[in-house]
Motif scaffolding. Sequence first.
Motif, mmCIF file in Angstrom:
data_model
loop_
_atom_site.group_PDB
_atom_site.id
_atom_site.type_symbol
_atom_site.label_atom_id
_atom_site.label_comp_id
_atom_site.label_asym_id
_atom_site.label_seq_id
_atom_site.Cartn_x
_atom_site.Cartn_y
_atom_site.Cartn_z
ATOM 1 N N SER A 1 1.080 -1.047 0.236
ATOM 2 C CA SER A 1 -0.037 0.118 -0.251
ATOM 3 C C SER A 1 1.341 0.753 -0.227
ATOM 4 O O SER A 1 2.246 0.974 0.243
ATOM 5 C CB SER A 1 -1.232 -0.444 1.450
ATOM 6 O OG SER A 1 -0.066 0.017 2.475
ATOM 7 N N SER A 2 0.170 2.706 -0.260
ATOM 8 C CA SER A 2 1.636 3.589 -0.858
ATOM 9 C C SER A 2 1.873 4.104 0.406
ATOM 10 O O SER A 2 2.811 4.558 0.365
ATOM 11 C CB SER A 2 0.450 4.805 -1.137
ATOM 12 O OG SER A 2 -0.409 5.297 0.016
ATOM 13 N N GLY A 3 1.437 3.727 2.188
ATOM 14 C CA GLY A 3 2.385 3.859 2.905
ATOM 15 C C GLY A 3 2.227 5.064 3.016
ATOM 16 O O GLY A 3 3.100 5.626 3.894
ATOM 17 N N MET B 1 -10.502 12.059 -7.297
ATOM 18 C CA MET B 1 -9.773 13.275 -7.308
ATOM 19 C C MET B 1 -10.816 14.128 -5.443
ATOM 20 O O MET B 1 -10.259 15.524 -5.541
ATOM 21 C CB MET B 1 -11.023 14.507 -8.232
ATOM 22 C CG MET B 1 -10.292 13.963 -9.069
ATOM 23 S SD MET B 1 -11.078 14.572 -11.314
ATOM 24 C CE MET B 1 -10.251 13.986 -12.511
ATOM 25 N N THR B 2 -10.627 12.839 -5.043
ATOM 26 C CA THR B 2 -11.493 13.333 -3.539
ATOM 27 C C THR B 2 -11.070 13.110 -2.924
ATOM 28 O O THR B 2 -9.760 12.737 -2.877
ATOM 29 C CB THR B 2 -12.706 12.832 -3.887
ATOM 30 O OG1 THR B 2 -12.796 10.725 -3.547
ATOM 31 C CG2 THR B 2 -14.316 13.107 -4.247
ATOM 32 N N GLY B 3 -10.834 13.180 -1.574
ATOM 33 C CA GLY B 3 -10.522 13.419 -0.426
ATOM 34 C C GLY B 3 -9.575 14.188 -0.298
ATOM 35 O O GLY B 3 -8.900 15.210 -1.037
ATOM 36 N N ALA C 1 -12.335 9.338 -10.131
ATOM 37 C CA ALA C 1 -12.524 7.235 -10.404
ATOM 38 C C ALA C 1 -13.460 6.788 -9.530
ATOM 39 O O ALA C 1 -13.153 7.809 -8.322
ATOM 40 C CB ALA C 1 -11.375 6.923 -10.446
ATOM 41 N N ASP C 2 -13.442 5.815 -9.246
ATOM 42 C CA ASP C 2 -13.388 4.862 -7.777
ATOM 43 C C ASP C 2 -12.743 4.707 -6.519
ATOM 44 O O ASP C 2 -12.323 5.900 -6.293
ATOM 45 C CB ASP C 2 -14.102 3.670 -8.197
ATOM 46 C CG ASP C 2 -14.418 3.409 -10.155
ATOM 47 O OD1 ASP C 2 -15.889 4.403 -10.203
ATOM 48 O OD2 ASP C 2 -13.751 2.509 -10.368
ATOM 49 N N TYR C 3 -13.173 4.363 -5.949
ATOM 50 C CA TYR C 3 -13.220 4.285 -4.227
ATOM 51 C C TYR C 3 -12.503 2.749 -3.449
ATOM 52 O O TYR C 3 -13.547 1.614 -4.035
ATOM 53 C CB TYR C 3 -14.534 5.074 -3.605
ATOM 54 C CG TYR C 3 -13.848 5.028 -1.892
ATOM 55 C CD1 TYR C 3 -12.659 5.261 -0.987
ATOM 56 C CD2 TYR C 3 -14.887 4.614 -1.011
ATOM 57 C CE1 TYR C 3 -12.261 4.753 -0.081
ATOM 58 C CE2 TYR C 3 -14.811 4.380 0.533
ATOM 59 C CZ TYR C 3 -13.505 4.662 0.683
ATOM 60 O OH TYR C 3 -13.137 4.368 2.102
ATOM 61 N N GLY C 4 -11.399 3.002 -3.480
ATOM 62 C CA GLY C 4 -11.055 2.048 -2.791
ATOM 63 C C GLY C 4 -10.139 1.966 -2.167
ATOM 64 O O GLY C 4 -8.963 2.462 -1.787
ATOM 65 N N SER C 5 -8.799 0.447 -2.530
ATOM 66 C CA SER C 5 -8.185 1.186 -1.715
ATOM 67 C C SER C 5 -6.918 -0.758 -2.095
ATOM 68 O O SER C 5 -7.323 -2.336 -2.351
ATOM 69 C CB SER C 5 -7.914 0.523 0.016
ATOM 70 O OG SER C 5 -8.187 -0.459 0.137
ATOM 71 N N GLY D 1 -9.634 2.365 8.138
ATOM 72 C CA GLY D 1 -9.317 3.476 8.876
ATOM 73 C C GLY D 1 -9.963 4.796 8.140
ATOM 74 O O GLY D 1 -9.665 6.099 8.317
ATOM 75 N N ASP D 2 -10.781 4.528 7.108
ATOM 76 C CA ASP D 2 -11.434 5.178 5.881
ATOM 77 C C ASP D 2 -12.770 6.241 7.401
ATOM 78 O O ASP D 2 -13.388 5.050 7.511
ATOM 79 C CB ASP D 2 -12.432 5.450 5.184
ATOM 80 C CG ASP D 2 -10.084 5.049 4.347
ATOM 81 O OD1 ASP D 2 -9.639 5.827 4.486
ATOM 82 O OD2 ASP D 2 -10.714 4.897 2.960
ATOM 83 N N VAL D 3 -12.694 7.888 7.140
ATOM 84 C CA VAL D 3 -13.444 8.067 6.991
ATOM 85 C C VAL D 3 -14.710 8.331 5.959
ATOM 86 O O VAL D 3 -14.434 9.137 5.754
ATOM 87 C CB VAL D 3 -14.265 8.918 8.114
ATOM 88 C CG1 VAL D 3 -15.165 9.951 8.853
ATOM 89 C CG2 VAL D 3 -13.301 8.457 9.691
HETATM 90 P P1 AMP Z 1 -3.561 2.183 -1.223
HETATM 91 O O1 AMP Z 1 -3.854 1.607 0.246
HETATM 92 O O2 AMP Z 1 -2.566 2.847 -1.025
HETATM 93 O O3 AMP Z 1 -4.199 1.935 -2.748
HETATM 94 O O4 AMP Z 1 -4.148 3.513 -0.693
HETATM 95 C C1 AMP Z 1 -6.084 4.094 -0.428
HETATM 96 C C2 AMP Z 1 -6.210 4.602 0.705
HETATM 97 O O5 AMP Z 1 -6.170 6.030 -0.538
HETATM 98 C C3 AMP Z 1 -7.746 4.674 0.835
HETATM 99 O O6 AMP Z 1 -7.866 3.749 1.762
HETATM 100 C C4 AMP Z 1 -8.523 6.307 0.992
HETATM 101 O O7 AMP Z 1 -8.054 6.657 2.019
HETATM 102 C C5 AMP Z 1 -7.779 6.327 -0.101
HETATM 103 N N1 AMP Z 1 -8.854 6.880 -1.463
HETATM 104 C C6 AMP Z 1 -8.603 5.737 -2.074
HETATM 105 N N2 AMP Z 1 -10.200 5.821 -3.314
HETATM 106 C C7 AMP Z 1 -10.081 7.505 -3.045
HETATM 107 C C8 AMP Z 1 -10.970 8.102 -3.365
HETATM 108 N N3 AMP Z 1 -12.478 7.466 -4.464
HETATM 109 N N4 AMP Z 1 -11.389 8.904 -2.532
HETATM 110 C C9 AMP Z 1 -10.600 9.703 -1.802
HETATM 111 N N5 AMP Z 1 -9.619 9.014 -1.400
HETATM 112 C C10 AMP Z 1 -9.480 7.491 -1.155
#
Ligand code: AMP
Length: 601
Positions: free
Chosen positions: A114-116, A318-320, A341-345, A430-432
């Motif tokens: 993960s990006s860390g 583009m969010t957060g 784009a979408d929301y994930g990790s 850990g995301d809100v």
């Molecule tokens: P990573 O683990 O490096 O892939 O980063 C994942 C984290 O990036 C997530 O837990 C969020 O905190 C943030 N993130 C991913 N997608 C979004 C999004 N669509 N909007 C805002 N933050 C995001």
Amino acid sequence: MTGEPKINHASSDSATMLEKMEILDVEKVINEFEAMTKDAENVQRETLKKILEENGSAEYLQNLGLHGRTDPESFKACVPLVTHQDLEPFIQRIADGPPASILTGKPITNISLSSGTTQGKPKFVPFNDELMETTLQIFRTSYAFRNTEFPIKNGKALQFIYSSKPSRTKGGLFAGTATTNVFRNSQFKNAMKAMQSQCCSPDEVIFAPDFHQSLYCHLLCGLIFREEIQSVSSTFAHSIVHSFRTFEQVWEELCADIRQGVLSSRITFSSVRSAMAKLLKPNPELADLIHRKCSGLSNWYGLIPELFPNVKYIYGIMTGSMEHYLKKLRHYAGDVPLLSADYGSSEGWIGANINPKVPPESTTYAVLPNIGYFEFIPLKVNAEEQVQDKVDASFISMEPKPVGLTEVKVGEEYEVIVTSVAGLYRYRLGDVVKVMGFHNSTPELKFVCRRNLMLTVNIDKNTEKDLQLAVEEAAKLIAEEKLEVIDFSSHVDLWTEPGHYVIFWEISGEVRDQVLEECCNCLDRSFVDAGYVSSRKVNAIGPLELRVLRRGTFHKILDHYLGLGAAVSQFKTPRCVGPTNHKVLQILCDNVAKSYFSTAF
Ligand code: AMP
């Protein structure tokens, strides 16, 4: 490749058939999504059942006493909520080998880094084929909705995508960023083809060992295929802005390469040189055209449509923490729409942007109920209660119980808990997020912030979002002078008594001291959290400090993370640097040009 093979639309019936078959059936994807979201609760039950059946033999689940039960009630009773730290020993054993059923039934074959940016060092998380499939499902879903509103032709995509430095774990597993795992997967290219979004750059560019060389070649490929480019994208908006800032520096060199048909000597990797040689032919007309267009722009406004006349949209998260880059991105984009784009990790995907016409500031993500099992810890939104929480430490340990996907309430904020197809069970991401509404019976979430990214000295509590809003407000003062905050970060300095907030700014040019003093005061006043304001008034928190950085400091931070194995595609500037993130703190502190203390209180 002398240019990517052109599809001849009229060449033969069978070729046309094949081409049609390859293109994603958008209607079908939308219908499936609609059906699934109408039945979100059952789909969640079924998804949990499938995850537990497939992984029931894994050591982790075996030890929790589920005894084959797969219903949500038993699951919640037996399986604890965990953080990455709790799972680290398990993941480390997976990485160290030999292959075994530790978290998943089928042994894990890939590790994602993960990006860390939060912890200062990349975290290991498991990646498998099932996770890849959910990734593609998210991509297809948002594409289906996007393409309905913004149809694209069968052109190319300028995608600023990169691979991290490939490595192997002790046990021989491939380790790369999640995006690298996705881009390396053979299914990725086919999926992009089906979405008419094939990257205009050859693989050698995407997987080049050096990001700077890769970026230069992405830009060059974009220019070579400028008429065909339908979209400009990257995983995160930061990388798109970074790319065009770089363009401002290297555009004349790019023109020279195109004019002569010879690649700049800055590209040193032979694999990249030979891949680019196949695309680059002397083209003085194109070089002149680009030169003319760039020279005609005022402060690079509208650069993207000028370079790529057929671009339909710009696409990336583009969010957060990415919201800060929207202003600059809009400047480059002119009237081209920005679509988040979408929301994930790395741990797993959560929701898709199914309302692409909504501006990024208001984008929400509809949860796909079959890509994981989701729970949500309710958080309080009331500021006074938050202050009370801080004072009453015992209250904090009594965290409210998580609720299910369909039980969340509109207007409330939650912390996301994921049970993934790749061996994470009740994992606190850990995301809100805030629930903005429902699409059928699945919630539409707005990303709010990272939960642990917090500026706090005593009873104050300011999130990443609060910081962003404060910076936005104060940056208006330098915008009057046609300058901008390129990037920013923060730190809590507890060495001073009392402790105080430190905000780091990198600015695009010279600003007068008087204006920066006002910016500093404005930042201090913009943190409106009740705990902060009351502490500032009685000097329980010291005056806020604005430290202005030398140009290029955030590049140094980016390079530092790349050195740790991160990839630019996944990079997020750390918005709050903790005391243990020594290296980043050192880079910031070593590059301070000027510093100001607030006199606002
Ligand atoms: P990573 O683990 O490096 O892939 O980063 C994942 C984290 O990036 C997530 O837990 C969020 O905190 C943030 N993130 C991913 N997608 C979004 C999004 N669509 N909007 C805002 N933050 C995001």
